[in-house]
Design a protein around this motif. Sequence first.
Motif, PDB file in Angstrom:
ATOM      1  N   TYR A  97     -76.244  -8.255  31.211  1.00 41.88           N
ATOM      2  CA  TYR A  97     -74.719  -8.254  30.782  1.00 41.88           C
ATOM      3  C   TYR A  97     -74.768 -10.030  31.544  1.00 41.88           C
ATOM      4  O   TYR A  97     -75.535  -9.768  32.645  1.00 41.88           O
ATOM      5  CB  TYR A  97     -74.444  -7.092  32.278  1.00 41.88           C
ATOM      6  N   PRO A  98     -73.909 -10.396  30.859  1.00 40.15           N
ATOM      7  CA  PRO A  98     -73.529 -11.598  31.427  1.00 40.15           C
ATOM      8  C   PRO A  98     -73.140 -12.413  32.841  1.00 40.15           C
ATOM      9  O   PRO A  98     -72.993 -13.303  33.290  1.00 40.15           O
ATOM     10  CB  PRO A  98     -71.513 -11.958  30.515  1.00 40.15           C
ATOM     11  N   SER A  99     -72.523 -11.169  33.595  1.00 38.37           N
ATOM     12  CA  SER A  99     -72.127 -11.599  34.691  1.00 38.37           C
ATOM     13  C   SER A  99     -72.594 -11.054  36.214  1.00 38.37           C
ATOM     14  O   SER A  99     -72.499 -11.570  37.068  1.00 38.37           O
ATOM     15  CB  SER A  99     -70.678 -10.799  34.846  1.00 38.37           C
ATOM     16  N   ALA A 100     -74.319 -10.654  35.124  1.00 41.75           N
ATOM     17  CA  ALA A 100     -75.368  -9.826  35.676  1.00 41.75           C
ATOM     18  C   ALA A 100     -75.580 -11.271  37.279  1.00 41.75           C
ATOM     19  O   ALA A 100     -75.718 -12.217  36.343  1.00 41.75           O
ATOM     20  CB  ALA A 100     -76.322  -9.451  35.721  1.00 41.75           C
ATOM     21  N   ARG A 101     -75.831 -11.398  38.299  1.00 42.57           N
ATOM     22  CA  ARG A 101     -76.502 -12.260  39.176  1.00 42.57           C
ATOM     23  C   ARG A 101     -78.000 -12.424  38.610  1.00 42.57           C
ATOM     24  O   ARG A 101     -78.818 -11.690  38.520  1.00 42.57           O
ATOM     25  CB  ARG A 101     -76.031 -12.707  40.762  1.00 42.57           C
ATOM     26  N   VAL A 102     -78.850 -13.031  38.479  1.00 43.62           N
ATOM     27  CA  VAL A 102     -79.437 -13.957  38.553  1.00 43.62           C
ATOM     28  C   VAL A 102     -81.237 -12.975  39.278  1.00 43.62           C
ATOM     29  O   VAL A 102     -81.972 -12.375  38.327  1.00 43.62           O
ATOM     30  CB  VAL A 102     -80.507 -15.783  38.370  1.00 43.62           C
ATOM     31  N   ARG A 133     -78.217 -16.699  42.424  1.00 45.94           N
ATOM     32  CA  ARG A 133     -76.595 -16.199  43.209  1.00 45.94           C
ATOM     33  C   ARG A 133     -76.240 -16.686  41.878  1.00 45.94           C
ATOM     34  O   ARG A 133     -75.392 -16.383  41.848  1.00 45.94           O
ATOM     35  CB  ARG A 133     -76.418 -16.720  44.254  1.00 45.94           C
ATOM     36  N   ILE A 134     -76.490 -17.590  40.722  1.00 51.53           N
ATOM     37  CA  ILE A 134     -75.701 -17.612  39.722  1.00 51.53           C
ATOM     38  C   ILE A 134     -76.132 -16.623  38.377  1.00 51.53           C
ATOM     39  O   ILE A 134     -77.239 -16.294  38.201  1.00 51.53           O
ATOM     40  CB  ILE A 134     -76.456 -18.687  38.883  1.00 51.53           C
ATOM     41  N   SER A 140     -78.376 -21.688  31.223  1.00 53.88           N
ATOM     42  CA  SER A 140     -78.603 -22.702  30.228  1.00 53.88           C
ATOM     43  C   SER A 140     -79.603 -21.754  29.750  1.00 53.88           C
ATOM     44  O   SER A 140     -80.168 -21.177  29.755  1.00 53.88           O
ATOM     45  CB  SER A 140     -78.839 -24.480  30.859  1.00 53.88           C
ATOM     46  N   GLY A 141     -79.765 -22.131  27.925  1.00 52.25           N
ATOM     47  CA  GLY A 141     -80.297 -21.501  27.450  1.00 52.25           C
ATOM     48  C   GLY A 141     -82.116 -21.923  27.479  1.00 52.25           C
ATOM     49  O   GLY A 141     -81.866 -20.325  27.591  1.00 52.25           O
ATOM     50  N   GLY A 142     -82.031 -22.421  28.555  1.00 54.72           N
ATOM     51  CA  GLY A 142     -83.793 -23.103  28.647  1.00 54.72           C
ATOM     52  C   GLY A 142     -83.198 -21.877  29.770  1.00 54.72           C
ATOM     53  O   GLY A 142     -84.989 -21.302  30.100  1.00 54.72           O
ATOM     54  N   GLU A 143     -82.540 -21.586  30.532  1.00 56.21           N
ATOM     55  CA  GLU A 143     -82.885 -21.426  31.973  1.00 56.21           C
ATOM     56  C   GLU A 143     -82.943 -19.826  31.577  1.00 56.21           C
ATOM     57  O   GLU A 143     -83.854 -18.962  32.211  1.00 56.21           O
ATOM     58  CB  GLU A 143     -81.500 -21.226  32.829  1.00 56.21           C
ATOM     59  N   ARG A 144     -81.692 -18.342  30.405  1.00 57.17           N
ATOM     60  CA  ARG A 144     -81.912 -17.650  30.303  1.00 57.17           C
ATOM     61  C   ARG A 144     -83.443 -17.602  29.482  1.00 57.17           C
ATOM     62  O   ARG A 144     -83.665 -16.589  30.158  1.00 57.17           O
ATOM     63  CB  ARG A 144     -80.461 -17.650  29.289  1.00 57.17           C
TER      64      ARG A 144
END
Length: 320
Positions: A97-102, A133-134, A140-144
């Motif tokens: 989910y886009p707004s979910a925190r890492v 908490r992001i 970024s794409g790599g972080e995802r």
Amino acid sequence: MRHEMSGQNQIALRVRNLVVDYGELHAVSDISFDAQAGSVTAVLGPNGAGKTTTMEVCSGVRRATSGTVSVLGLDPIRNRLEMNSRIGVMLQDGGVYPSARVGEVLEHYCNLFGNRERADDLLRAVDLTAKCRITWRRLSGGERQRLSLALALAARPEVAFLDEPTSGVDVVGRDLIRGIVRNLADTGCAVVLATHELDEAERLADHVVMFQHGKLIANASLTDLQGSTQLITLRTAHDIDLTALALHMGCRVEKHNDVLHLYAKSDANFVARLGTWFAENSLPLNDLRSGLPRLEDIYRELTNKRELTNTVNHSAQAGR
């Protein structure tokens, strides 16, 4: 509690005569292969070759048209709940989910699997502690990609299905992911890694399964695929009689742009004889390298052979 595999040579994934059709499109055609515990099995091929479809069937996300799949002795559809507790899945679409925190989403995944792994440890492993908490949308794409890998590790899997795990990841991130994948296999996990990046697979694979147009064109260990062939490459801007060179050296010669590729059986004197031929023909010998053939070269050779066979078969049928 983790289910332990009884040995690193045990077959963790068995695929037999797998067929997946999308209407008139044959996405996967009669595929059979195994993946062993403690090994990295690379599923290779260009985009649209059937890799992702096969991974989705094996992980229980998609139903097969026909054929059988066994994961840890379980059917991915009938035994999905039990199987899901023992596997990790990283598909191309992260599904977060886009707004979910890492940190929160990873903590949730760890809770789902009985906290076999700690979220803090996984964040540290994929170098995302500072992003705890992001939200997903701000990564970024790599972080995802690295977070998706961490989610796949939450179950401490016995089989890990990783689809294009290094896609869009920078050099440092690639090294990190390679280390995680290798460690997974070394601790007994069967890693099934789908990628179209052949250089990436060459660094990691123990066993290689190659796809073309939904069909298998190779199913062997990386060592067996490379065999005893010696690949010599060199750069030249001069016109060279490739036929004369091939006859003299007794090997196959190809030219790609300004790079010559010579495929020969292992021979300690090959490079010396090659140098002599170039000297006798007053040609420069630049940037010469010798080693085992790369997966890219092997894939190109196998696909060329298959296309030639198909062309011959079509011509024979047309002539009847």
